[in-house]
Write an enzyme that holds these catalytic residues in place. Sequence first.
Site, PDB file in Angstrom:
ATOM      1  N   LYS A  65       0.806  -1.223   0.000  1.00 33.13           N
ATOM      2  CA  LYS A  65       0.000   0.000   0.000  1.00 33.13           C
ATOM      3  C   LYS A  65       0.841   1.276   0.000  1.00 33.13           C
ATOM      4  O   LYS A  65       0.442   2.287  -0.564  1.00 33.13           O
ATOM      5  CB  LYS A  65      -0.925   0.024   1.220  1.00 33.13           C
ATOM      6  CG  LYS A  65      -2.096  -0.943   1.121  1.00 33.13           C
ATOM      7  CD  LYS A  65      -3.002  -0.761   2.330  1.00 33.13           C
ATOM      8  CE  LYS A  65      -4.206  -1.665   2.274  1.00 33.13           C
ATOM      9  NZ  LYS A  65      -5.183  -1.359   3.338  1.00 33.13           N
ATOM     10  N   ASP A 101     -10.098   2.897   1.861  1.00 38.82           N
ATOM     11  CA  ASP A 101     -10.227   2.487   3.275  1.00 38.82           C
ATOM     12  C   ASP A 101     -10.873   3.600   4.093  1.00 38.82           C
ATOM     13  O   ASP A 101     -11.615   3.354   5.041  1.00 38.82           O
ATOM     14  CB  ASP A 101      -8.848   2.169   3.881  1.00 38.82           C
ATOM     15  CG  ASP A 101      -8.371   0.784   3.491  1.00 38.82           C
ATOM     16  OD1 ASP A 101      -9.213  -0.063   3.142  1.00 38.82           O
ATOM     17  OD2 ASP A 101      -7.148   0.549   3.522  1.00 38.82           O
TER      18      ASP A 101
HETATM   19  P1  NAP Z   1      -0.372  -2.418  10.355  1.00 39.44           P
HETATM   20  O1  NAP Z   1      -0.070  -1.205   9.565  1.00 39.44           O
HETATM   21  O2  NAP Z   1       0.580  -3.551  10.368  1.00 39.44           O
HETATM   22  O3  NAP Z   1      -0.620  -1.926  11.887  1.00 39.44           O
HETATM   23  C1  NAP Z   1      -0.816  -2.867  12.924  1.00 39.44           C
HETATM   24  C2  NAP Z   1      -1.220  -2.137  14.207  1.00 39.44           C
HETATM   25  O4  NAP Z   1      -1.506  -3.125  15.215  1.00 39.44           O
HETATM   26  C3  NAP Z   1      -0.121  -1.244  14.778  1.00 39.44           C
HETATM   27  O5  NAP Z   1      -0.713  -0.153  15.447  1.00 39.44           O
HETATM   28  C4  NAP Z   1       0.564  -2.193  15.776  1.00 39.44           C
HETATM   29  O6  NAP Z   1       1.238  -1.535  16.821  1.00 39.44           O
HETATM   30  C5  NAP Z   1      -0.646  -2.897  16.361  1.00 39.44           C
HETATM   31  N1  NAP Z   1      -0.315  -4.174  16.979  1.00 39.44           N
HETATM   32  C6  NAP Z   1       0.027  -5.321  16.364  1.00 39.44           C
HETATM   33  N2  NAP Z   1       0.249  -6.293  17.276  1.00 39.44           N
HETATM   34  C7  NAP Z   1       0.057  -5.723  18.508  1.00 39.44           C
HETATM   35  C8  NAP Z   1       0.131  -6.198  19.850  1.00 39.44           C
HETATM   36  N3  NAP Z   1       0.447  -7.466  20.117  1.00 39.44           N
HETATM   37  N4  NAP Z   1      -0.178  -5.352  20.844  1.00 39.44           N
HETATM   38  C9  NAP Z   1      -0.514  -4.062  20.587  1.00 39.44           C
HETATM   39  N5  NAP Z   1      -0.593  -3.542  19.337  1.00 39.44           N
HETATM   40  C10 NAP Z   1      -0.314  -4.366  18.318  1.00 39.44           C
HETATM   41  O7  NAP Z   1      -1.772  -3.068   9.915  1.00 39.44           O
HETATM   42  P2  NAP Z   1      -3.072  -2.328   9.361  1.00 39.44           P
HETATM   43  O8  NAP Z   1      -3.093  -2.406   7.890  1.00 39.44           O
HETATM   44  O9  NAP Z   1      -3.168  -1.003  10.001  1.00 39.44           O
HETATM   45  O10 NAP Z   1      -4.225  -3.319   9.885  1.00 39.44           O
HETATM   46  C11 NAP Z   1      -4.540  -3.401  11.247  1.00 39.44           C
HETATM   47  C12 NAP Z   1      -5.745  -4.306  11.463  1.00 39.44           C
HETATM   48  O11 NAP Z   1      -6.876  -3.753  10.780  1.00 39.44           O
HETATM   49  C13 NAP Z   1      -5.559  -5.725  10.902  1.00 39.44           C
HETATM   50  O12 NAP Z   1      -6.187  -6.639  11.758  1.00 39.44           O
HETATM   51  C14 NAP Z   1      -6.304  -5.674   9.572  1.00 39.44           C
HETATM   52  O13 NAP Z   1      -6.797  -6.935   9.168  1.00 39.44           O
HETATM   53  C15 NAP Z   1      -7.438  -4.725   9.918  1.00 39.44           C
HETATM   54  N6  NAP Z   1      -7.969  -4.022   8.760  1.00 39.44           N
HETATM   55  C16 NAP Z   1      -9.277  -4.193   8.493  1.00 39.44           C
HETATM   56  C17 NAP Z   1      -9.832  -3.547   7.421  1.00 39.44           C
HETATM   57  C18 NAP Z   1     -11.303  -3.738   7.137  1.00 39.44           C
HETATM   58  O14 NAP Z   1     -11.731  -3.404   6.031  1.00 39.44           O
HETATM   59  N7  NAP Z   1     -12.083  -4.245   8.086  1.00 39.44           N
HETATM   60  C19 NAP Z   1      -9.049  -2.730   6.593  1.00 39.44           C
HETATM   61  C20 NAP Z   1      -7.699  -2.560   6.904  1.00 39.44           C
HETATM   62  C21 NAP Z   1      -7.168  -3.237   7.985  1.00 39.44           C
HETATM   63  P3  NAP Z   1       2.807  -1.145  16.654  1.00 39.44           P
HETATM   64  O15 NAP Z   1       2.802   0.108  15.831  1.00 39.44           O
HETATM   65  O16 NAP Z   1       3.254  -0.926  18.046  1.00 39.44           O
HETATM   66  O17 NAP Z   1       3.487  -2.294  15.983  1.00 39.44           O
END
Ligand code: NAP
Length: 264
Positions: A65, A101
């Site tokens: 992305k 998004d």
């Molecule tokens: P990303 O950029 O990898 O960000 C992940 C986030 O989760 C960061 O804030 C990370 O914190 C945090 N995190 C991961 N493991 C953690 C833990 N054990 N404890 C505390 N914080 C933790 O991913 P993303 O694209 O933003 O996606 C995040 C979530 O949203 C995923 O589950 C994804 O499937 C979901 N999502 C859903 C949609 C939808 O349409 N429903 C769309 C996009 C994403 P750090 O910064 O500290 O690593």
Amino acid sequence: MKKNYAVIGDPIDHSKSPVLHQAGFVELEIDASFTAVAVRPENLETFMRTDFVGYSGLAVTLPHKETIGHYLDGVSAVAQQIGAVNTVYREADRILGTNTDCVGALRALETEVSDLRDQSVLVLGAGGASRALVFALLKGGARVMIYNRTIEKAEKIVHDFGGTVCPDLEALRGEHFDIICNTTSVGLKKWESPLPADFFVPDQVVFDMVYDPLETRFLSEANAAGARTITGDKMLVYQALEQFRIWHHRDLAPEVMEAAFFII
Ligand code: NAP
């Protein structure tokens, strides 16, 4: 002529994009295909310079992305500000990128909140999905506080868009939020929540972006406290509907993709 679309990412097996868009093709009798293509980061340039010729559009997921913009002729203002492209489309002879998004997150929230103005919102997480959500919330006039395990990422969002950073969740105990959103991956395939259950209160709106499972621990505990909850499928469907509109210039009823989400 039949048009081809794909979602690209690495890994990609989990993606629901093909089934959502294929349901739209059937409903509106569009002659098109939609596949999932695994593209490793080191192969993205080759994919865009050679393989993309066979496609009319792409859905883009992790880890591309933030980087796919390098291979496009232009990127929308919203994608530029968020710093991520999740949709690639053709316009005349140009290849363009945008981000749906943001619209998806907003539409999901609108299923429970009619006006975001002056709503106090706690956002957990500061990854790519959080950036799209915070951007949408601030545009809608909400007051946003962000908590993230890695504080620098929350600070970057606040620097780019606004809002405030919460350095310590415990300091917020007892504070009222109209809306709480989980944008972390905590809860994905695990019975874990990013927030203690006593943060939830009746009539609060609680939104979880995680959609596997749909009923996360976070939402289950919010429901038990009497909150109104929004599951992750809503955002997924609404962002895909916006992609559908961009690619086919046609509106599709949300129920078509909602039903497809539950296939398999
Ligand atoms: P990303 O950029 O990898 O960000 C992940 C986030 O989760 C960061 O804030 C990370 O914190 C945090 N995190 C991961 N493991 C953690 C833990 N054990 N404890 C505390 N914080 C933790 O991913 P993303 O694209 O933003 O996606 C995040 C979530 O949203 C995923 O589950 C994804 O499937 C979901 N999502 C859903 C949609 C939808 O349409 N429903 C769309 C996009 C994403 P750090 O910064 O500290 O690593």
